[in-house]
Design a protein around this motif. Structure first.
Motif, short mmCIF file in Angstrom:
data_model
loop_
_atom_site.label_atom_id
_atom_site.label_comp_id
_atom_site.label_asym_id
_atom_site.label_seq_id
_atom_site.Cartn_x
_atom_site.Cartn_y
_atom_site.Cartn_z
N GLY A 75 0.82 -1.21 0.00
CA GLY A 75 0.00 0.00 0.00
C GLY A 75 0.86 1.26 0.00
N TYR A 76 0.20 2.40 0.09
CA TYR A 76 0.92 3.66 0.04
C TYR A 76 0.17 4.73 0.81
CZ TYR A 76 -2.54 4.56 -3.53
OH TYR A 76 -3.72 4.70 -4.20
N ILE A 77 0.87 5.81 1.09
CA ILE A 77 0.29 7.01 1.70
C ILE A 77 0.39 8.10 0.65
CG2 ILE A 77 0.56 8.72 3.52
CD1 ILE A 77 1.87 6.51 5.19
N SER A 78 -0.72 8.73 0.33
CA SER A 78 -0.69 9.79 -0.67
C SER A 78 -0.88 11.14 0.01
CB SER A 78 -1.77 9.57 -1.73
OG SER A 78 -3.04 9.60 -1.15
N PHE A 79 -0.23 12.16 -0.55
CA PHE A 79 -0.34 13.50 0.00
C PHE A 79 -0.34 14.52 -1.13
CE2 PHE A 79 4.15 12.58 -0.29
CZ PHE A 79 4.72 13.75 -0.75
N ALA A 80 -0.87 15.69 -0.82
CA ALA A 80 -0.90 16.79 -1.78
C ALA A 80 -0.11 17.96 -1.20
CB ALA A 80 -2.33 17.22 -2.06
N CYS A 81 0.55 18.70 -2.07
CA CYS A 81 1.25 19.91 -1.67
C CYS A 81 0.34 21.08 -2.03
CB CYS A 81 2.59 20.04 -2.39
SG CYS A 81 3.77 18.76 -1.93
N ARG A 82 -0.02 21.86 -1.03
CA ARG A 82 -0.94 22.99 -1.21
C ARG A 82 -0.21 24.29 -0.95
NH1 ARG A 82 -6.49 21.08 -0.79
NH2 ARG A 82 -6.30 18.97 -1.58
#
Length: 96
Positions: free
Chosen positions: A74-81
């Motif tokens: 699995g993975y952890i997803s993130f966004a840069c805001r």
């Protein structure tokens, strides 16, 4: 001549169809200026939050975690805001 051409075309198509498709390899940490992913196996060994914060700070942005797929593979997803309105300080950059 047509039979030979048709037979060779069938042979080539058969060889291409029977060969396995190559699987792409994804590194445990991958991202750009809009966000990224961290492999769950890497997140269990290191601080995933700090990896994401350092990554987004390179682009003068803050991190927002989107999803966690908590299983092997699995993975952890993130966004840069962008920095939210009203924030007076810019994101911290870690210098090593």
């Amino acid at each position: 001549m047509r039979i030979t051409g048709a037979a060779s075309l069938v042979a080539v198509c058969g060889m291409l169809a029977s060969s396995p498709a190559p699987a792409d390899w994804v590194p445990p940490f991958k991202g750009n200026d809009t966000g990224g992913i961290i492999a769950y196996s890497l997140a269990s060994q290191t601080d995933a939050r700090q990896l994401a914060v350092d990554h987004c700070a390179k682009y003068d942005k803050v991190v927002k975690f989107l999803a966690v797929d908590a299983r092997e593979g699995g993975y952890i997803s993130f966004a840069c805001r962008w920095v939210p309105y009203g924030a007076n300080d810019r994101p911290l950059r870690a210098s090593y």
